[in-house]
Design an enzyme around this catalytic site. Structure first.
Site, PDB file in Angstrom:
ATOM      1  N   TYR A  96       0.834  -1.212   0.000  1.00  0.00           N
ATOM      2  CA  TYR A  96       0.000   0.000   0.000  1.00  0.00           C
ATOM      3  C   TYR A  96       0.866   1.259   0.000  1.00  0.00           C
ATOM      4  O   TYR A  96       0.380   2.342   0.268  1.00  0.00           O
ATOM      5  CB  TYR A  96      -0.934   0.032   1.205  1.00  0.00           C
ATOM      6  N   TYR A 477     -11.470  -0.315  -0.860  1.00  0.00           N
ATOM      7  CA  TYR A 477     -11.558   0.414   0.414  1.00  0.00           C
ATOM      8  C   TYR A 477     -10.228   1.044   0.802  1.00  0.00           C
ATOM      9  O   TYR A 477     -10.149   1.772   1.794  1.00  0.00           O
ATOM     10  CB  TYR A 477     -12.048  -0.532   1.525  1.00  0.00           C
ATOM     11  N   ARG A 478      -9.191   0.831  -0.017  1.00  0.00           N
ATOM     12  CA  ARG A 478      -7.854   1.253   0.390  1.00  0.00           C
ATOM     13  C   ARG A 478      -6.961   1.076  -0.825  1.00  0.00           C
ATOM     14  O   ARG A 478      -7.167   0.145  -1.615  1.00  0.00           O
ATOM     15  CB  ARG A 478      -7.425   0.292   1.503  1.00  0.00           C
TER      16      ARG A 478
END
Lengths: 521, 117
Positions: A96, A477-478
């Protein structure tokens, strides 16, 4: 006042003169040894797993504060010189972005605030099952503390987690695998340094002398904690978390399903059990291509170019004993509760007429059951790091669309994702993590970052996944820094505008992490 | 009463029993000291055990090579620690300070040479 430091990168929109002057002020605040510049000292901060040139995301400097007061002083300097800062907890948000900051579009080379030195466990209340932590505390540190003090509380952690931060994971709205697996739901109370230097303590934290900051989430008036997650509206310097009382009995189990299409029936069978808290934890439905990397190398069954062919997957399933879908769940409570709930679960599987169920009696000590059983009680391990060995080359991005917990939806999402991934030459390494009524459909887009074409394809594939899912009403969501704008667009112009309005009100000079979640300066 | 209802009732009773026992724990309010870069690990060996061993001690599922099987140059080990490689993350000075990394690399190099310490 200025500094003679050599700087390789200057934040976009800041002059070298202003940046050097700001660095001198930072030195006065945190000490010269806690201001890192120069290629050699910053190199460890450059590495990302994204399909992007790491130099586009290279930091200009790193600050290592040791107190909230120092963070307050830092933001004042940032406002004065227009220098943007990107806070990180431990920089271990693998796939991420890790320490990556900014975006490639005008918000490059921000100063990273590395909270690794703000790593005090401020309070653990064993009766209430609460903890108050600084952002640099790691999961390992918290677990070590609980064990050393014989406190019977469990931590819910992501996998792999030992060197990651509970505060960082929660702020990114990450998930774990215990009944406390929806981490932000188990957060209670924050301390936030705002861009103007004010220190906000949310909810009960604002009441002088209150002892309920870590037990009552809402306080009075608007609930604010949410706006400081996945955002750039403030810098969180303390966070309260709820920890799960260790249950007297714990029974992890595994159900193997042979066919890809079984996912529909699995979801519909498990949903009522999850909603009724018979199975209270974040259940996982792992595909064979998620199951395999934890225990075997990809080359054992396929070493060619492109996605692993269907026949190789089938051969691997047969020879390794993997299901197409592999369900991991657990029961918690007293022995009596577990016994009753076990009957309910086994009856449900029997009624379905498909799926073989296993427990520790058959699989204890064997992988991947072993690491899954550990995760569902908050036991840290690095078994899933094997995903990064699967394709090799160190490229990884999480594509994690949200879906409703209905079988029909999962079949659609799985087919669509597999089709797009395979088209670009990538495997569907996916699993579903079950929430209260939703599921996180988590797919690791693994690619070889040392291969230019693979990296280019990975970028194009991710972009297509986001777009094709959006067309069908699905969104992630991310995401990592390279795709924050595209993902923010999925949520519509009104949400983007309200986020920007809040940003301008709370941080008019745009000095905290501009670009984060698609929210600019 | 369905089996589901019965189990929920049992769950509620059991939860009350757990609360009454207070989990045999007392409140322990503690502020731990900050683990600074000198105290994060007691030694290079401890740093290796807590940070590197999960990937580098020859487990079947290990992601990285077994660092005890070959003789490595300490400088090479330090380079990889700071830069990362492929899936291996890079480790900053705030995670492992230079002095501890020196000790860690020397410890691993000794193992590769077959020395016990």
């Amino acid at each position: 006042m200025t500094t003679a430091r050599e700087v390789a990168h200057i934040p976009d929109g800041v002059t070298k003169e202003a940046f050097l002057a700001a660095l001198a002020r930072f030195e006065a605040i945190v000490g010269a040894h806690n201001v890192l510049t120069g290629e050699e000292r910053l190199t460890p901060y450059y590495k990302t797993m994204m399909p992007a040139d790491d130099t586009d995301y290279a930091t200009s400097a790193v600050l290592q504060p040791t107190s909230t007061e120092q963070v307050q002083a830092i933001v004042k300097v940032c406002n004065e010189f227009g220098v943007p800062v990107w806070p990180t907890s431990t920089g271990r948000n693998f796939g991420y972005g890790t320490y990556a900051q900014g975006t490639a579009k005008g918000h490059r080379h921000q100063v990273v605030i590395d909270f690794r030195h703000m790593n005090r466990i401020l309070e653990v209340d064993a009766e209430l099952g609460t903890a108050l932590l600084e952002p640099g505390v790691t999961y390992q540190q918290l677990v070590d503390y609980l064990e050393a003090n014989d406190i019977p509380l469990w931590v819910s952690c992501p996998a792999p987690s030992a060197i990651a931060s509970p505060v960082g994971n929660t702020l990114d709205r990450g998930v774990g695998y215990t009944p406390y697996g929806e981490h932000f739901m188990m957060q209670c109370g924050m301390e936030v340094v705002l861009a103007n230097g004010d220190v906000l303590r949310t909810a009960m934290g604002g009441v002088e002398g209150s002892n309920s900051w870590q037990v009552f989430k809402w306080g009075f008036g608007p609930y604010l904690d949410g706006i400081f997650t996945q955002s750039n509206f403030g810098i969180v310097t303390k966070m309260g978390l709820w920890l799960m009382p260790k249950p007297p009995a714990y029974k992890p189990f595994y159900i193997r399903f042979p066919d890809d299409e079984d996912i529909t029936a699995i979801v519909d069978m498990m949903r009522p059990l999850r909603m009724a808290n018979i199975i209270p934890n974040a259940v996982v439905f792992a595909h064979a291509l998620w199951e395999a990397p934890a225990v075997i190398p990809r080359s054992k069954y396929y070493d060619g170019k492109g996605a692993m062919p269907k026949d190789a997957i089938e051969r691997m399933k047969t020879e390794e004993g993997f299901g197409a879908w592999n369900v991991y769940a657990a029961l918690y409570g007293t022995p009596e509760q577990v016994e009753v709930n076990w009957k309910i679960v086994t009856d449900a599987v029997k009624r379905l007429g498909k799926g073989e169920i296993f427990t520790e009696a058959e699989l204890g000590g064997k992988e991947p059951f072993n690491y899954r059983a550990a995760l569902m009680r908050g036991g840290m391990n690095l078994q899933e790091f094997g995903l990064y060995r699967w394709r090799g080359g160190g490229g990884s991005m999480w594509f994690a669309p949200v879906t409703v917990a209905k079988g029909s939806e999962t079949l659609t999402q799985t087919k669509l994702a597999t089709e797009i991934l395979n088209k670009w030459g990538f495997d569907y390494c996916g699993e579903y993590i079950v929430g209260m009524r939703d599921m996180h459909h988590v797919i690791d887009l693994l690619f070889d970052k040392t291969d230019e074409e693979d990296t280019k394809n990975a970028h194009a594939c991710m972009s297509e996944l986001i777009e094709e899912f959006r067309k069908r009403g699905y969104a992630v969501y991310r995401t990592n820094n390279a795709f924050m704008d595209q993902v923010a667009d999925c949520y519509g112009p009104v949400q983007r505008r309200i986020n920007q309005t809040l940003k301008r009100a709370l941080d008019p000079n745009g000095i905290i992490a501009p670009g984060k979640s698609g929210i600019g300066a | 009463m369905s089996l589901l209802d019965k189990s929920l009732r049992i769950a509620a009773v059991a939860a009350l029993a757990l609360m009454a026992s207070g989990l045999a724990a007392t409140a322990r309010d503690t502020v731990t000291e900050r683990l600074d870069d000198r105290r994060m690990f007691g030694s290079g060996r401890e740093a290796f055990t807590k940070t590197c061993a999960r990937c580098h001690t020859g487990l079947d599922s290990a992601v990285g090579p077994n660092l005890f099987q070959k003789e490595y140059d300490p400088e090479v080990l330090k380079y990889f620690a700071r830069h990362g490689f492929g899936p291996m993350p890079a480790f900053t000075e705030s995670m492992i300070d230079n002095a501890t990394l020196d000790e860690l690399a020397a410890y691993v190099a000794r193992q590769g040479k077959g020395e016990s310490r």
